[in-house]
Scaffold this motif. Structure first.
Motif, PDB file in Angstrom:
ATOM      1  N   MET A  16     -23.146  19.958  -1.057  1.00 26.85           N
ATOM      2  CA  MET A  16     -21.778  19.411  -0.965  1.00 26.85           C
ATOM      3  C   MET A  16     -20.780  20.484  -1.379  1.00 26.85           C
ATOM      4  O   MET A  16     -20.850  21.002  -2.490  1.00 26.85           O
ATOM      5  N   VAL A  17     -19.896  20.831  -0.527  1.00 29.09           N
ATOM      6  CA  VAL A  17     -18.960  21.902  -0.855  1.00 29.09           C
ATOM      7  C   VAL A  17     -17.914  21.445  -1.860  1.00 29.09           C
ATOM      8  O   VAL A  17     -17.630  22.117  -2.828  1.00 29.09           O
ATOM      9  N   ALA A  18     -17.365  20.282  -1.619  1.00 30.29           N
ATOM     10  CA  ALA A  18     -16.231  19.885  -2.446  1.00 30.29           C
ATOM     11  C   ALA A  18     -16.596  18.699  -3.324  1.00 30.29           C
ATOM     12  O   ALA A  18     -17.066  17.682  -2.837  1.00 30.29           O
ATOM     13  N   MET A  19     -16.435  18.861  -4.612  1.00 36.21           N
ATOM     14  CA  MET A  19     -16.659  17.778  -5.554  1.00 36.21           C
ATOM     15  C   MET A  19     -15.298  17.385  -6.088  1.00 36.21           C
ATOM     16  O   MET A  19     -14.698  18.124  -6.848  1.00 36.21           O
ATOM     17  N   ASP A  20     -14.808  16.244  -5.706  1.00 35.81           N
ATOM     18  CA  ASP A  20     -13.448  15.888  -6.103  1.00 35.81           C
ATOM     19  C   ASP A  20     -13.511  14.965  -7.297  1.00 35.81           C
ATOM     20  O   ASP A  20     -14.081  13.889  -7.254  1.00 35.81           O
TER      21      ASP A  20
END
Lengths: 531, 531
Positions: free
Chosen positions: A1-5
């Motif tokens: 997962m590239v983006a962990m928000d």
């Protein structure tokens, strides 16, 4: 997962709760009126920074700092206490008490319907006077020295920004005649008629309604047959030349022939996008097409209907020669900047009307209505259309839509043609005033190009007769006129190859008495210059 | 003498006649009402071509040709007979008789207040339907095939131009909420207040009133202290990036680091002006500044307040690292495209507020009001200011003035802030509707970036669990959704380095029921795609 928000709504990651937003994030609330925002955009206030027992003092302090450092200048309006309290999630009393403290110390005050505004001077006042001095390099005092500065970037802007009493710069129609009432009426109709999607990102070629209206305009007034697919709406002829310059460079063309004399602004525009400009002489028949051939340039920019600045018309023989040069592969760029203004001669059809697929054609409303609208149109041959649309897309994604739709209405309703007939009468009277004033105050001047347009050109020979050189530089004359409050363009600005001194004089923008006085001032300046 | 103008007023060449215009040129007449023009702009009619005894037949013939060849399409309005007669210097009877002949043959007709209009079909009717098909390359039928076409120029425009039932493209606020009444009221005040000079060529940096208003807006809402001298008004962030790209290239910088994932449009903008883009990964803390350092790029474009498309905020540690990279000479370009929209978190100050002289800052009204206005602002460090003004000058001589002045009023009066508070409530409700719909219809999706902005991002892992690859391409999902009438962006459009499939979903533009239905359609498309 590239983006962990970190702000991800956790319930969307697998939970089956039907009300995910409310479930896992205490700051989310689905009742619209509750103002479930945290903190305020106003001054970036974050209530989390305030000590729970000292919110009023904290808020007053933040407001004071913003006034002191200039973020809230005099006259700035504070949010209504109710609104700010909601955004910060504090009681309204916290905000009203903070406002009261600042009012007591004289920094803010209630102003009735205007709300609460800042009234005390910040400690480091801004210097707005600087702002009035014009673009970089055009500060007060640049004045007459400007004319000697060659053709550096921004020369024309710098002259524009200087104050003067009487402005006889070329290129501007009667701006006091701008149809304000008609514009507002058209804008009301546009705002009543457009759908939400019209406010979104649009076609980079421009609003379809304006492209259709331009096609009608060009057919009626310039003899051009076109399809709306051919038209790209641009931010004036300036942008048209910049975009054309780019796509020609991408096509391996790096030299463009221009008229000499010819427009300084147009030449600078082409040079900025990386072209060498090749001067081609202009004579009584217009651009010398033989010299164009001899230059080896593969593209030419010209003003065939009303040459700038000389005012000559490209004659029939030259037109034929130019069109056969185009048929052999030459790129013709037709700048039709003011062809709609003419007084004592029949209209001249556009080159584009003779060779639709072989001429790049640029026009605008700058001389029809107002340069400040920044709207024009560009038509190119089919093989360059995709490149042009791409260039316009990456330039700005297309022109602003409201101005386009208002213009389309004014064109479709015939109001723009009525406006043109109206200002043409005014322009013609002003032209006549200028001719008489030149006759009276500049006896040594020779007038060129008075039959059409918004300007005329004068050249000077030696007033004592005989000698070929008139003995002064037109930049000195323009500087002397400016020091007496009158703004004009020296002809040498618009020359590449040196020639006799002269001036380019706009007569359309100002009232008759200013024209007469302005020419008298130039006459006095000239007598002072001559030995 | 370079230019010999055949239309020169001869009396200015030495004669002392006080009325030179009338003296030597029979076509000049100083009485304003006499209409001393020769010929008409309308259809370029030159009365000199007409046989003296056959003017009516000549005029009727010219009108018939113009209707036949499409220059006068159906609905085109003819000039009033009085006006045309004056311009052609014929009796009014010549014009009314010519009109009568065309009316008899059914080609034109009187339409009361509308005047005389063309009613017969031209022999070669124009195909206006083509015009509705959108920009080059976006013709009907391009449809779902579009998504496989890589990142070619115009991809986003082509998608925009395609018809659909429900548009969930990102990047557009609630356009139905556009404050039409407030806009018109402000425009009326602007038109009542501006002077003629405001309609002329202006400062390429933009109208001083808007530059001052932007300074106030940035101080109040984004924590930025600036001077109006620092602000250049541009045609949206798109133009800002194009101009910055140009001036950095002129400065020897040819590679710009960008966020990955990051905006496809922004990347294409930089590539068009000749930059290589260098992808730098984004994680939960925002742009990886260590990777930026390692890349060797001298400039970076990023979206620190709300990363596009992931929605993460650049965290405090990364901000410090980035600002020290900037202090060592790195060029930071801050795209603050939608920072004003936030729901469940405190506002994030702009990077520019922390390092005013070290950050290029771009913002616009596209997400505040409407993209179609094409107005934004760009602030650069002092050493790049002159280059920026020059680039803007040659791009288009500055933005259109009326839109600028209306915006300045809306900012100064507080109306824009009120509008923002209003739409923020609507956006938040729509965001919540989308979150619930995703929870219901896309159980395998993970949501990112829901706390702020106008869009959210979803990514998919394998719905059967375990496997790392979800087994489908997001371009296929977007194509399947479009074939069912729902428009979305595949996440892979905004990636440089491949990663898990996903979608970027705008929730702000449309009503709640469309959002719910749109997500349901995507869910059905997804189930159909999966094996």
């Amino acid at each position: 997962m590239v983006a962990m928000d970190r702000s991800t709504n956790p319930s969307a990651q697998g939970s089956k709760s039907p009300r995910p937003a409310a479930a896992a994030d205490a700051s989310v609330d689905n009742t619209a009126a509750s103002g479930a925002v945290v903190g305020s955009d106003f001054l970036q206030l974050d209530i989390g920074e305030a000590p729970p027992s000292g919110r009023t003092a904290w808020l007053a302090d933040r407001l004071r700092s913003a006034i002191a450092d200039g973020r809230l200048p005099i006259g700035a309006r504070l949010p209504a206490s109710r609104v700010l309290a909601e955004e910060l999630r504090v009681t309204r009393g916290v905000v009203t008490e903070a406002y009261r403290r600042l009012a007591e110390s004289g920094q803010i005050a209630g102003r009735g319907r205007l709300g609460t505004v800042v009234v005390a001077a910040p400690t480091a006042p801004r210097d707005h006077a600087r702002d009035a001095a014009g673009p970089a390099g055009a500060g007060a005092g640049a004045g007459p020295a400007l004319f000697g500065s060659g053709d550096r970037d921004g020369l024309i802007d710098a002259l524009r920004a200087l104050p003067c009493r009487i402005d006889l710069s070329p290129g501007v129609p009667d701006l006091a005649a701008f149809p304000r009432t008609g514009w507002l009426r058209a804008e009301r109709a546009v705002l009543a008629g457009v759908g939400p999607a019209d406010f979104g990102y649009g076609d980079p070629r421009g609003a379809p309604a304006l492209r259709r209206a331009v096609v009608g305009w060009l057919a009626r007034n310039r003899g051009i047959r076109a399809d709306p697919e051919d038209v790209v709406v641009v931010a004036g002829v300036a942008q048209a030349l910049g975009l054309l310059g780019q796509i020609l460079r991408a096509d391996g063309i790096h030299r463009i022939a221009v008229e000499d004399p010819g427009s300084l602004g147009a030449r600078q525009q082409l040079e900025y996008v990386g072209h060498a400009v090749v001067p081609v002489p202009v004579d009584a028949g217009g651009l010398d097409v033989g010299a164009l051939r001899a230059s080896g340039a593969r593209a030419v920019l010209l003003t065939p209907a009303h040459q700038f600045p000389t005012g000559v018309v490209l004659d029939g023989e030259r037109r034929r020669e130019l069109l056969s040069w185009a048929a052999e592969g030459g790129v013709v760029i037709e700048d039709d900047y003011d062809a709609e203004h003419r007084y004592d001669r029949p209209p001249v059809p556009a080159l584009r009307s003779l060779l639709p697929d072989g001429v790049c054609y640029a026009g605008s409303v700058s001389k029809l209505l107002a340069p400040a609208l920044r709207v024009g149109w560009l038509l190119v041959p089919p093989d360059r259309r995709d490149a042009l649309v791409t260039a316009k897309r990456y330039a700005d994604l297309g022109n602003g839509v409201l101005t386009q739709l208002v213009l389309a209405r004014l064109m479709d309703s015939g109001e723009l043609e009525r406006h043109l007939r109206h200002v043409r009468q005014r322009h013609r009277r002003r032209r006549d005033v200028m001719l008489r004033a030149i006759d009276r105050h500049l006896p040594g001047a020779r007038v060129h190009g008075a039959a059409a347009g918004l300007h005329l050109m004068v050249t000077f020979s030696d007033p004592r007769g005989g000698a070929r050189d008139s003995g002064f530089r037109d930049t000195d004359l323009a500087a002397a006129a400016l020091s007496r409050g009158v703004k004009v363009h020296p002809l040498s600005w618009h020359r590449i190859t040196p020639g006799p001194p002269g001036l380019v004089l706009g007569y359309a923008a100002g009232p008759a008495h200013e024209i007469d006085e302005g020419i008298a001032v130039i006459g006095a300046a000239l007598r002072h210059l001559l030995p």
